[in-house]
Each structure stands twice: as C-alpha cells, then as structure tokens.
Design a protein around this motif. Structure first.
Motif, PDB file in Angstrom:
ATOM      1  N   ILE A  39     -10.754  21.822   5.565  1.00 42.69           N
ATOM      2  CA  ILE A  39     -10.503  21.187   4.518  1.00 42.69           C
ATOM      3  C   ILE A  39      -9.344  20.279   4.819  1.00 42.69           C
ATOM      4  O   ILE A  39      -8.316  20.702   5.487  1.00 42.69           O
ATOM      5  CB  ILE A  39     -10.009  21.884   3.201  1.00 42.69           C
ATOM      6  N   ASP A  40      -9.218  18.947   4.645  1.00 40.15           N
ATOM      7  CA  ASP A  40      -7.835  18.072   4.656  1.00 40.15           C
ATOM      8  C   ASP A  40      -7.554  17.847   3.365  1.00 40.15           C
ATOM      9  O   ASP A  40      -7.817  16.982   2.725  1.00 40.15           O
ATOM     10  CB  ASP A  40      -8.231  16.624   5.540  1.00 40.15           C
ATOM     11  N   PRO A  41      -6.260  18.509   2.963  1.00 40.19           N
ATOM     12  CA  PRO A  41      -5.739  18.104   1.658  1.00 40.19           C
ATOM     13  C   PRO A  41      -5.185  16.807   1.301  1.00 40.19           C
ATOM     14  O   PRO A  41      -5.380  16.552   0.206  1.00 40.19           O
ATOM     15  CB  PRO A  41      -4.951  19.216   1.665  1.00 40.19           C
ATOM     16  N   ASP A  42      -4.856  16.004   2.276  1.00 48.38           N
ATOM     17  CA  ASP A  42      -4.716  14.849   2.391  1.00 48.38           C
ATOM     18  C   ASP A  42      -5.973  13.780   1.743  1.00 48.38           C
ATOM     19  O   ASP A  42      -5.550  12.767   1.160  1.00 48.38           O
ATOM     20  CB  ASP A  42      -3.809  14.152   3.394  1.00 48.38           C
ATOM     21  N   ARG A  70     -17.662  14.567   4.457  1.00 47.31           N
ATOM     22  CA  ARG A  70     -18.274  15.554   3.687  1.00 47.31           C
ATOM     23  C   ARG A  70     -19.072  16.341   4.346  1.00 47.31           C
ATOM     24  O   ARG A  70     -19.787  16.222   5.562  1.00 47.31           O
ATOM     25  CB  ARG A  70     -19.284  14.820   2.458  1.00 47.31           C
ATOM     26  N   TRP A 111     -12.003  13.254   8.622  1.00 43.85           N
ATOM     27  CA  TRP A 111     -12.796  14.232   7.704  1.00 43.85           C
ATOM     28  C   TRP A 111     -14.027  13.578   7.010  1.00 43.85           C
ATOM     29  O   TRP A 111     -13.726  12.347   6.587  1.00 43.85           O
ATOM     30  CB  TRP A 111     -11.860  14.565   6.626  1.00 43.85           C
ATOM     31  N   SER A 125      -9.301  15.190   0.600  1.00 38.97           N
ATOM     32  CA  SER A 125     -10.099  15.908  -0.589  1.00 38.97           C
ATOM     33  C   SER A 125      -9.851  17.266  -0.563  1.00 38.97           C
ATOM     34  O   SER A 125      -9.576  17.758   0.546  1.00 38.97           O
ATOM     35  CB  SER A 125     -11.612  15.553  -0.007  1.00 38.97           C
ATOM     36  N   SER A 126      -9.977  17.773  -1.726  1.00 40.09           N
ATOM     37  CA  SER A 126      -9.885  19.299  -1.726  1.00 40.09           C
ATOM     38  C   SER A 126     -11.157  19.825  -1.526  1.00 40.09           C
ATOM     39  O   SER A 126     -11.449  21.113  -1.515  1.00 40.09           O
ATOM     40  CB  SER A 126      -9.635  19.704  -3.203  1.00 40.09           C
ATOM     41  N   GLU A 127     -12.325  19.126  -1.183  1.00 36.15           N
ATOM     42  CA  GLU A 127     -13.665  19.500  -0.897  1.00 36.15           C
ATOM     43  C   GLU A 127     -13.697  20.071   0.444  1.00 36.15           C
ATOM     44  O   GLU A 127     -12.987  19.854   1.226  1.00 36.15           O
ATOM     45  CB  GLU A 127     -14.643  18.557  -1.028  1.00 36.15           C
ATOM     46  N   PHE A 128     -14.697  21.330   0.771  1.00 39.16           N
ATOM     47  CA  PHE A 128     -14.948  21.561   2.186  1.00 39.16           C
ATOM     48  C   PHE A 128     -15.775  20.633   2.991  1.00 39.16           C
ATOM     49  O   PHE A 128     -16.334  19.897   2.297  1.00 39.16           O
ATOM     50  CB  PHE A 128     -15.572  23.070   1.914  1.00 39.16           C
TER      51      PHE A 128
END
Length: 117
Positions: free
Chosen positions: A58-61, A21, A19, A63-66
């Motif tokens: 989004i990869d919740p593992d 940014r 992932w 970051s919660s960011e798009f």
C-alpha cells in the motif's frame, strides 16, 4: 525543528518507484522494458528503463487500496546520469511495454478460447 536540512544520497543509481492497482499487476513482470517521461525545462525527455521489482503493498500517499509497488531501474545509465536525468521526487510518467511476441500469443489464445471454448 523537524525539518530536514541535509539529504545524503548513497552511491546507488536513482530509480523510479510507483504504485499500480492490483488488477493491473498481472500485466507487469520484472525485466519488462519501460519508457519513463520526465518533464524538464527543455520539454519532455524519454528514458529507457526496465522493471526491476514488483512488491505487493500500500502507498498511503496515492491510495488506501492494496496494490503493487513497482520499481523501475535504468541499467544503461550510470548513477551520475540518473541523478542528472531524474531530479529528486520529480513526478514522471511510466509506460511498460510487453513483448510483441507474447502479446500476439496472448491474443491468439484468447481468440482460440472464444471460438472453441
């Protein structure tokens, strides 16, 4: 209960997924060459790959960011070789390399823009 006992893997070659940014996504493109470093018992090993896919998400593992989910494939390796070189869920370092001609052209355009507006 609830603990996997067996993991069945398909016949496809392993890939690396990561992932980035959203602001870094413009620097990446499918087909871009990459260098993947895997740390093994004998020390770091470098593998040559290429970006196969870039998808918004989004990869919740992580970051919660798009951001962008990036898949790196290894077209010069067989499926068996990827299983040996890329242990399941092994963390790796990925470095994408831009084409030098494109880098020069981007630099030239920025220079012209800064001088002539």
């Amino acid at each position: 209960r609830g603990t996997p006992v067996v993991h069945v893997e398909g016949l496809d070659a392993r890939v690396v997924r990561g992932w980035v940014r959203q602001d870094l996504a413009a620097a990446l493109a499918p087909g871009m060459p990459t260098r993947v470093v895997v740390n093994g018992a004998a020390g770091p090993k470098r593998l040559e790959g290429q970006i196969a896919n870039i998808t918004a998400g989004i990869d919740p593992d992580l970051s919660s960011e798009f951001g962008m989910l990036v898949t790196v494939a290894f077209p010069t390796m067989t499926a068996a070789e990827t299983r040996v070189e890329l242990p399941h869920l092994m963390p790796v370092a990925v470095d994408a390399r831009r084409n030098w001609i494109r880098r020069f052209d981007d630099w030239r355009q920025r220079l012209v823009h800064s001088v002539f507006g």
